[in-house]
Design an enzyme around this catalytic site. Structure first.
Site, PDB file in Angstrom:
ATOM      1  N   TYR A 143      -2.000 -22.121   8.173  1.00 49.27           N
ATOM      2  CA  TYR A 143      -1.012 -20.567   8.860  1.00 49.27           C
ATOM      3  C   TYR A 143      -0.267 -21.296   9.869  1.00 49.27           C
ATOM      4  CZ  TYR A 143      -0.178 -16.675  11.449  1.00 49.27           C
ATOM      5  OH  TYR A 143       0.513 -15.588  12.317  1.00 49.27           O
ATOM      6  N   ASN A 183       8.749  -9.353   8.573  1.00 52.43           N
ATOM      7  CA  ASN A 183       7.325  -9.261   9.427  1.00 52.43           C
ATOM      8  C   ASN A 183       6.096  -9.461   8.469  1.00 52.43           C
ATOM      9  OD1 ASN A 183       5.609  -7.865  11.569  1.00 52.43           O
ATOM     10  ND2 ASN A 183       5.238  -6.551   9.686  1.00 52.43           N
ATOM     11  N   ARG A 222       0.812  -1.246   0.137  1.00 53.25           N
ATOM     12  CA  ARG A 222       0.064  -0.194  -0.036  1.00 53.25           C
ATOM     13  C   ARG A 222       0.893   1.291   0.128  1.00 53.25           C
ATOM     14  NH1 ARG A 222      -3.898  -2.107   4.662  1.00 53.25           N
ATOM     15  NH2 ARG A 222      -1.968  -3.210   5.196  1.00 53.25           N
ATOM     16  N   ASP A 229       4.962  -6.636  -3.863  1.00 53.58           N
ATOM     17  CA  ASP A 229       4.313  -7.772  -3.174  1.00 53.58           C
ATOM     18  C   ASP A 229       5.392  -8.822  -3.094  1.00 53.58           C
ATOM     19  OD1 ASP A 229       3.158 -10.118  -3.015  1.00 53.58           O
ATOM     20  OD2 ASP A 229       1.375  -9.366  -4.289  1.00 53.58           O
TER      21      ASP A 229
END
Ligand code: NDP
Ligand code: 8X3
Length: 251
Positions: A151, A85, A33, A58
């Site tokens: 995940y 992160n 962003r 990305d």
């Protein structure tokens, strides 16, 4: 000192940018962003008189990662700290009902993206014979919980890669650390539930989660140990959370 933080547009990454900036470090901030990156750059440069270079890409796309790192100007070339992160959870469902699109996003971001940037930055650290890589894992990389399957697998991979990097980079004077948080209130759950903010809010209802600043302070502390000290691995939890699934909530 130059610190590269991936996923600095929100949550833990954004707080980490703040604390390093406040302490006079120059930053390379990444995320998709662009507007948020530009806002943060403006704010931190003004408030703390440091320099911020933004890279909008990305992390799932190795060509984009490579172009971004190769585009760094000379004064941002000597990265001393890499905070890996950028990451996400997408969905919460059983293996049999899981969505392939969710699985691919998590695997491509949390494992492959982390690898792409680590390869490039670690080679530059090797040239300087100095560096510190701080990997953001999770309690989900230490335990597995129902519906968390993929995940958890990606964060177990981060746990394994954290150990593997430490071995491979040992001859090159590069420290490697993992920070593994429990519940932190960020945009994490909104992303996990595909933008459903109401559902995300419920995750933290009746309990005090960690705040992004709690993790940022830990990252900063780890990065500021004396040269002969490396913190290998930290698990950091809200006081009211004992494991991935055991949380005390006010009724
Ligand atoms: P946020 O959603 O608030 O922040 C995630 C960051 O990752 C954003 O800046 C986002 O930037 C970036 N990101 C995600 N996908 C991509 C991509 N494909 N390319 C580039 N950047 C990307 O969540 P958190 O701050 O909570 O998450 C940070 C890390 O902490 C993650 O690795 C997460 O797994 C981990 N973690 C979080 C916990 C929690 O409870 N919140 C607990 C344990 C670990 P953008 O969208 O602009 O690209
Ligand atoms: C985020 C913490 O418990 O939602 O990594 O997996 S959890």
């Amino acid at each position: 000192m130059i610190v590269l933080i991936t996923g600095a547009t929100s949550g833990i990454g954004k707080s980490t940018a703040e604390i390093f900036a406040k302490n006079g470090h120059h930053l390379i901030l990444t995320g998709r962003r662009e507007e948020r990156l530009m806002e943060l750059k403006e704010k931190l440069e003004k408030a703390y008189k440091i320099k911020v270079h933004t890279l909008c890409f990305d992390i799932r796309n190795n060509d984009e990662v490579t172009k971004a790192i190769e585009s760094l100007p000379n004064d941002f070339n000597r990265i001393e700290i890499l905070v890996n992160n950028a990451g996400l959870a997408a969905g919460l469902s059983t293996i049999q009902n899981g969505e392939l699109n969710h699985w691919e996003r998590m695997i491509d971001t949390n494992i492959k993206g982390l690898l792409y940037i680590t390869k490039l930055v670690s080679n530059s650290m090797i040239k300087n014979n100095k560096g510190h890589i701080i990997n953001i894992g999770s309690i989900a990389g230490k335990e597995v919980y129902g519906n968390g399957n993929v995940y958890c697998a990606t964060k177990h991979a981060v746990d394994a890669l954290n150990k593997a990097m430490r071995i491979d980079l040992l001859p090159h004077n590069i420290k490697v650390t993992a920070i593994n948080p429990g519940m932190v209130e960020t945009e994490f759950s909104v992303v996990r539930f595909d933008g459903d903010a109401e559902r995300a809010k419920k995750v933290y209802e009746g309990m005090q989660p960690l705040l992004p600043d709690d993790i940022a302070e830990t990252i900063f502390w780890v990065a500021n140990r004396p040269q002969h000290v490396n913190i290998n691995d930290i698990i950091i939890m809200p006081t009211v959370q004992a494991s991935a699934t055991q949380v005390i909530r006010n009724s």
